[in-house]
Design a protein around this motif. Structure first.
Motif, PDB file in Angstrom:
ATOM      1  N   PRO A   1       0.835  -1.212   0.000  1.00  0.00           N
ATOM      2  CA  PRO A   1       0.000   0.000   0.000  1.00  0.00           C
ATOM      3  C   PRO A   1       0.867   1.259   0.000  1.00  0.00           C
ATOM      4  CG  PRO A   1      -0.711  -1.577   1.685  1.00  0.00           C
ATOM      5  CD  PRO A   1       0.613  -2.055   1.181  1.00  0.00           C
ATOM      6  N   GLY A   2       0.237   2.383  -0.406  1.00  0.00           N
ATOM      7  CA  GLY A   2       0.935   3.666  -0.406  1.00  0.00           C
ATOM      8  C   GLY A   2       1.040   4.254  -1.794  1.00  0.00           C
ATOM      9  N   TRP A   3       1.725   5.370  -1.870  1.00  0.00           N
ATOM     10  CA  TRP A   3       1.878   6.092  -3.128  1.00  0.00           C
ATOM     11  C   TRP A   3       2.992   5.501  -3.975  1.00  0.00           C
ATOM     12  CZ3 TRP A   3      -1.250   9.630  -5.231  1.00  0.00           C
ATOM     13  CH2 TRP A   3      -2.153  10.309  -4.393  1.00  0.00           C
ATOM     14  N   LYS A   4       2.751   5.444  -5.273  1.00  0.00           N
ATOM     15  CA  LYS A   4       3.771   5.087  -6.265  1.00  0.00           C
ATOM     16  C   LYS A   4       3.811   6.213  -7.295  1.00  0.00           C
ATOM     17  CE  LYS A   4       4.460   0.907  -4.534  1.00  0.00           C
ATOM     18  NZ  LYS A   4       3.456   0.984  -3.467  1.00  0.00           N
TER      19      LYS A   4
ATOM     20  N   LYS B   1      -8.734  -0.809   0.961  1.00  0.00           N
ATOM     21  CA  LYS B   1     -10.133  -0.717   0.574  1.00  0.00           C
ATOM     22  C   LYS B   1     -10.387   0.161  -0.650  1.00  0.00           C
ATOM     23  CE  LYS B   1     -11.943  -1.524   5.240  1.00  0.00           C
ATOM     24  NZ  LYS B   1     -12.811  -0.999   6.320  1.00  0.00           N
ATOM     25  N   PHE B   2      -9.393   0.934  -1.077  1.00  0.00           N
ATOM     26  CA  PHE B   2      -9.619   1.831  -2.212  1.00  0.00           C
ATOM     27  C   PHE B   2      -8.307   2.098  -2.943  1.00  0.00           C
ATOM     28  CE2 PHE B   2      -8.326   4.674   1.165  1.00  0.00           C
ATOM     29  CZ  PHE B   2      -7.564   5.638   0.522  1.00  0.00           C
ATOM     30  N   PHE B   3      -8.427   2.726  -4.116  1.00  0.00           N
ATOM     31  CA  PHE B   3      -7.264   3.173  -4.871  1.00  0.00           C
ATOM     32  C   PHE B   3      -7.589   4.499  -5.541  1.00  0.00           C
ATOM     33  CE2 PHE B   3      -9.644   0.384  -7.755  1.00  0.00           C
ATOM     34  CZ  PHE B   3      -9.841   1.209  -8.843  1.00  0.00           C
TER      35      PHE B   3
ATOM     36  N   ILE C   1     -14.577  -3.885  -4.338  1.00  0.00           N
ATOM     37  CA  ILE C   1     -15.680  -4.811  -4.054  1.00  0.00           C
ATOM     38  C   ILE C   1     -15.115  -6.204  -3.842  1.00  0.00           C
ATOM     39  CG2 ILE C   1     -17.800  -5.826  -4.961  1.00  0.00           C
ATOM     40  CD1 ILE C   1     -18.163  -3.287  -6.638  1.00  0.00           C
ATOM     41  N   THR C   2     -14.243  -6.619  -4.744  1.00  0.00           N
ATOM     42  CA  THR C   2     -13.479  -7.860  -4.600  1.00  0.00           C
ATOM     43  C   THR C   2     -12.012  -7.522  -4.831  1.00  0.00           C
ATOM     44  OG1 THR C   2     -13.590  -8.480  -6.947  1.00  0.00           O
ATOM     45  CG2 THR C   2     -15.440  -9.136  -5.549  1.00  0.00           C
ATOM     46  N   LYS C   3     -11.175  -8.536  -4.902  1.00  0.00           N
ATOM     47  CA  LYS C   3      -9.740  -8.315  -5.101  1.00  0.00           C
ATOM     48  C   LYS C   3      -9.445  -7.680  -6.453  1.00  0.00           C
ATOM     49  CE  LYS C   3      -5.300 -10.708  -4.823  1.00  0.00           C
ATOM     50  NZ  LYS C   3      -4.608 -12.021  -4.615  1.00  0.00           N
TER      51      LYS C   3
END
Length: 309
Positions: free
Chosen positions: A54-57, A101-103, A146-148
């Motif tokens: 997770p995190g910024w790229k 949970k989000f992007f 919602i899913t992976k």
């Protein structure tokens, strides 16, 4: 005769010794190559884990191309005395946030180019660089998982020209739907509810906003010294196919030394509104409406130096 025999024997011995040394070096080199390959595989595996965290790229890469020339008394060509040049560059940048949970994915694509042809025998012609390629695109995609691999998403995409006719036309897509991410670096956006705002100072009968469906597919990845990005953006108007459009852009870069390498970019576009606007502005006009316009495929390409960071 003794000297000749001695020379031949010595030469054979030196050659045999050298050949043996090369074979020994190759034998010693082989396991080291295997070790390097094994280490590179581990490095790639670790990089994949880092990319999945997770995190910024944040990243960017681009291409710069250009040339200059000057001719004097070169009578074989139609303009024997001239100076000419062209320069262009592209930039592909991204800032992506990934959480459990989000992007939130943001990207920018810029492609500008200029060309100059100065006829030294014609005092009335222009000796300035004139814009020839003018592409500017910003995209922002937000999704709740919602899913992976599937998320509910909202997309904002803005496209225009900057060097000439800024926001004339300009396109702003706003829509909601779903985003599918089957693999790490590929996203497929399908938004059945999307409004395509078209901004123009010209004829409203040519450039018209409408409701439709938006489909975007983007694959951006860096593998070792290779960086590449391909982006397909389509809008299908529910009102009329004349108001639909599609743009496909591609960028490739290969790093040779300290971020510097070679790059290649090409793009395709189909937009009937732009084709009709161009035809109506010719003297005389080459079309009267959407029905008789020659909607040719728009293309561009550029090769040159590449820089990635």
């Amino acid at each position: 005769m003794k000297k000749l025999v001695f020379t031949l024997v010595a030469s054979f011995a030196i050659t045999a010794g050298f050949s043996q040394t090369v074979e020994e070096l190759k034998a010693e080199q082989a396991p080291k190559k295997d070790s390097i390959a094994a280490l590179q595989g581990k490095v790639d595996a670790l990089q994949a884990q880092i990319d999945a965290m997770p995190g910024w790229k944040i990243g960017a890469f681009g291409t710069i191309g250009g040339s200059i020339s000057s001719f004097s008394n070169w009578y074989a060509q139609g303009t024997p005395d001239n100076s000419s040049g062209n320069i262009g560059f592209t930039v592909n940048a991204f800032a992506n946030l990934k959480e459990e949970k989000f992007f939130w994915r943001n990207s920018a694509n810029v492609n500008f180019a200029w060309v100059k042809l100065d006829d030294k025998n014609d005092p009335t012609d222009s000796d300035n660089f004139e814009a020839t390629t003018d592409v500017f695109q910003l995209t922002s995609l937000y999704g709740r998982n919602i899913t992976k691999t599937l998320a509910a998403s909202g997309l904002a995409e803005y496209r225009t020209t900057v060097l000439n006719n800024f926001n004339d036309p300009g396109y702003l897509d706003l829509g909601i739907g779903a985003t599918w991410t089957p693999i790490q670096d590929l996203i497929v956006v399908i938004h059945p509810l999307n409004y395509n705002f078209v901004f123009s100072k010209g004829d409203d009968s040519v450039f018209e906003s409408s409701l439709g469906a938006k489909i975007v597919a983007d694959y951006t990845r860096k593998i070792g010294a290779i960086s590449f990005k391909t982006n397909l953006s389509m809008f299908q108007s529910y009102k009329s196919s004349d108001l639909s459009n599609v743009t496909w852009t591609n960028s490739f870069g290969y790093t040779l030394w300290k971020g510097i390498g070679v790059g290649f970019d090409f793009g395709l576009r189909n937009n009937k509104q732009e084709a009709l606007n161009y035809a109506l502005n010719q003297d005389p006009a080459t079309a009267t409406s959407f029905d008789d316009v020659d909607n040719k495929l728009q293309t561009y390409w550029m090769a040159g130096l590449n820089y990635s960071f």
